[in-house]
Design an enzyme around this catalytic site. Structure first.
Site, mmCIF file in Angstrom:
data_model
loop_
_atom_site.group_PDB
_atom_site.id
_atom_site.type_symbol
_atom_site.label_atom_id
_atom_site.label_comp_id
_atom_site.label_asym_id
_atom_site.label_seq_id
_atom_site.Cartn_x
_atom_site.Cartn_y
_atom_site.Cartn_z
ATOM 1 N N CYS A 184 -6.324 1.843 5.942
ATOM 2 C CA CYS A 184 -7.039 0.486 6.094
ATOM 3 C C CYS A 184 -6.287 0.072 7.552
ATOM 4 O O CYS A 184 -5.559 0.742 7.998
ATOM 5 C CB CYS A 184 -6.788 -0.503 5.019
ATOM 6 N N GLU A 208 0.604 3.839 1.904
ATOM 7 C CA GLU A 208 1.224 4.224 3.394
ATOM 8 C C GLU A 208 2.274 3.171 3.910
ATOM 9 O O GLU A 208 3.348 3.873 4.182
ATOM 10 C CB GLU A 208 -0.001 3.911 4.194
ATOM 11 N N CYS A 227 -2.331 -0.281 7.436
ATOM 12 C CA CYS A 227 -1.829 0.891 7.506
ATOM 13 C C CYS A 227 -1.951 1.745 8.854
ATOM 14 O O CYS A 227 -1.000 2.411 9.298
ATOM 15 C CB CYS A 227 -2.101 1.667 6.166
ATOM 16 N N HIS A 239 0.844 -1.129 -0.028
ATOM 17 C CA HIS A 239 0.103 0.266 0.168
ATOM 18 C C HIS A 239 0.824 1.173 -0.155
ATOM 19 O O HIS A 239 1.904 1.094 0.576
ATOM 20 C CB HIS A 239 -0.904 0.003 1.333
#
Length: 159
Positions: free
Chosen positions: A89, A61, A92, A59
Site C-alpha cells: 500500500c 511489510e 508500506c 502491516h
C-alpha cells in the site's frame, strides 16, 4: 564444497511469506505475510497484526522492515529484498523507499491500494530519492486465493 546453503529463490522466499500470511489468517488478521532477505538468507519474518495490536501501521511489510533493521543494526536496508504476498500500500511502499530497500517481490496485485504499479508506482517517485526495484506476480495466484478465501469466509459469517 563449502557447506554453505544456497541462497533462496524468489519462489522459495515467497513460500515463507505465504506461511506468514497463513499465520495471520489463523490469528484472524488479513492474511498478508512478509519476509526480508539479505545475501540469500532470511533476516526477518512478519505478518499483519493490525487487529491484535490495534495499530493501523502494523502491516506485514512495516513490521518486517522494522525487525530487519533492528537485526542488521541499520535502518538502511540496501541489498535487502522484501517478499510480500500482497502488493504494498502507499504507507508500506513509502517505508520501502525511506529504508532504501533494494528490491520488493510481491505475489498478488492490489488494484485498489497497490503502490508498486497497480494504482501508483511510489518506489519510482523521485521524491523518495531511492528507487526500490519491484517484481510482481511470484506465486500470485496462491497469494490471491488466500486473500479471497479469507474475505469470502468473512462474508459468509456475516450472512
Amino acid at each position: 564444497m563449502s557447506g554453505a546453503s544456497k541462497p533462496l529463490t524468489d519462489e522459495e522466499a515467497m513460500r515463507l511469506a505465504i506461511a506468514e500470511a497463513e499465520q495471520a489468517r489463523v490469528e484472524g488478521e488479513v492474511p498478508v505475510g512478509a519476509v526480508l532477505v539479505k545475501d540469500g538468507e532470511v533476516i526477518a519474518r512478519a505478518h499483519n497484526r493490525r487487529e491484535a495490536l490495534c495499530d493501523p501501521t502494523a502491516h506485514a511489510e512495516t513490521a518486517c522492515l522494522r525487525l530487519g533493521a533492528q537485526k542488521l543494526g541499520d535502518w538502511r536496508l540496501r541489498g535487502c529484498t522484501l517478499y510480500v504476498t500482497l502488493e504494498p500500500c502507499p504507507m508500506c511502499a513509502g517505508a520501502m523507499g525511506m529504508s532504501q530497500l533494494s528490491r520488493c517481490v510481491f505475489g498478488a496485485a492490489d488494484p485498489e491500494k497497490g503502490c508498486c504499479g497497480s494504482v501508483y508506482d511510489l518506489p519510482a517517485d523521485p521524491a523518495l530519492k531511492f528507487a526500490t526495484r519491484w517484481r510482481a506476480g511470484i506465486l500470485g495466484e496462491e497469494c490471491r486465493d488466500l486473500l479471497t478465501g479469507f474475505f469470502r469466509g468473512l462474508r459468509e459469517e456475516d450472512a
